[in-house]
Motif scaffolding. Structure first.
Motif, mmCIF file in Angstrom:
data_model
loop_
_atom_site.group_PDB
_atom_site.id
_atom_site.type_symbol
_atom_site.label_atom_id
_atom_site.label_comp_id
_atom_site.label_asym_id
_atom_site.label_seq_id
_atom_site.Cartn_x
_atom_site.Cartn_y
_atom_site.Cartn_z
ATOM 1 N N ALA A 187 -0.683 0.431 -6.656
ATOM 2 C CA ALA A 187 0.684 0.600 -6.145
ATOM 3 C C ALA A 187 1.178 -0.687 -5.497
ATOM 4 N N ALA B 126 4.404 -2.927 -6.693
ATOM 5 C CA ALA B 126 5.491 -3.316 -5.780
ATOM 6 C C ALA B 126 5.711 -4.829 -5.816
ATOM 7 N N HIS C 18 15.057 -1.152 -5.869
ATOM 8 C CA HIS C 18 14.723 -0.850 -4.476
ATOM 9 C C HIS C 18 13.984 0.488 -4.360
ATOM 10 N N ARG C 19 14.468 1.464 -5.100
ATOM 11 C CA ARG C 19 13.844 2.789 -5.063
ATOM 12 C C ARG C 19 12.410 2.729 -5.611
ATOM 13 N N ARG C 20 12.219 2.015 -6.726
ATOM 14 C CA ARG C 20 10.875 1.915 -7.309
ATOM 15 C C ARG C 20 9.925 1.146 -6.394
ATOM 16 N N ALA D 218 10.192 0.964 -3.095
ATOM 17 C CA ALA D 218 9.924 1.864 -1.962
ATOM 18 C C ALA D 218 8.910 2.939 -2.353
ATOM 19 N N ASN D 219 9.061 3.518 -3.546
ATOM 20 C CA ASN D 219 8.118 4.550 -4.006
ATOM 21 C C ASN D 219 6.709 3.986 -4.163
ATOM 22 N N ALA D 220 6.605 2.765 -4.672
ATOM 23 C CA ALA D 220 5.285 2.144 -4.828
ATOM 24 C C ALA D 220 4.632 1.932 -3.464
ATOM 25 N N ILE E 66 5.261 3.657 -0.731
ATOM 26 C CA ILE E 66 4.923 4.987 -0.195
ATOM 27 C C ILE E 66 3.621 5.484 -0.821
ATOM 28 N N ARG E 67 3.484 5.292 -2.146
ATOM 29 C CA ARG E 67 2.234 5.700 -2.825
ATOM 30 C C ARG E 67 1.041 4.914 -2.293
ATOM 31 N N GLN E 68 1.272 3.630 -2.028
ATOM 32 C CA GLN E 68 0.189 2.806 -1.490
ATOM 33 C C GLN E 68 -0.262 3.342 -0.135
#
Length: 127
Positions: free
Chosen positions: A36, A40, A62-64, A66-68, A70-72
């Protein structure tokens, strides 16, 4: 009926398998966190690059990103929890191994004592 020694031997094996499971899960969570983080970083590099599609779709990037991230963080938290479970499994394995070794030593002592008593009884029978 199984003896205490046999039951403890099986329990040691199960505890070792449980510990290995937690170690494997920990490694998988760490790998997911690294993956992740890499995603990012790559997205940030593409975002900053000239003639990138990020100019057209900045929200998506930005969303991708942020999601990466968060997953990290979620993977790292799961890895931290697994560390605690590994420590618990290690402590349990050590306790069961000690109990198994004690029972095994006691069995060996009793067997040795019986062998000596049999030898003494045989010598008395010969006299």
């Amino acid at each position: 009926m199984t003896t205490r020694k046999e039951r403890l031997k099986k329990l040691v094996k199960v505890q070792e398998q449980l510990k290995a499971l937690h170690e494997t899960r920990h490694a998988s969570f760490v790998a997911a966190a690294v993956s992740a983080e890499t995603e990012a970083k790559e997205l940030v590099q593409h975002f900053d690059a000239d003639q990138s599609m990020a100019v057209l779709f900045p929200d998506l990037y930005h969303r991708r990103i942020a999601n990466a991230l968060i997953r990290q963080e979620a993977s790292l938290e799961s890895a931290r929890q697994e560390v605690g479970l590994i420590a618990t499994a290690t402590a349990r394995t050590n306790m069961v191994e000690r109990a198994y070794k004690d029972v095994r030593r006691q069995d060996e002592r009793e067997r040795s004592d019986r062998d000596r008593l049999d030898l003494i009884a045989q010598k008395r029978g010969q006299e």
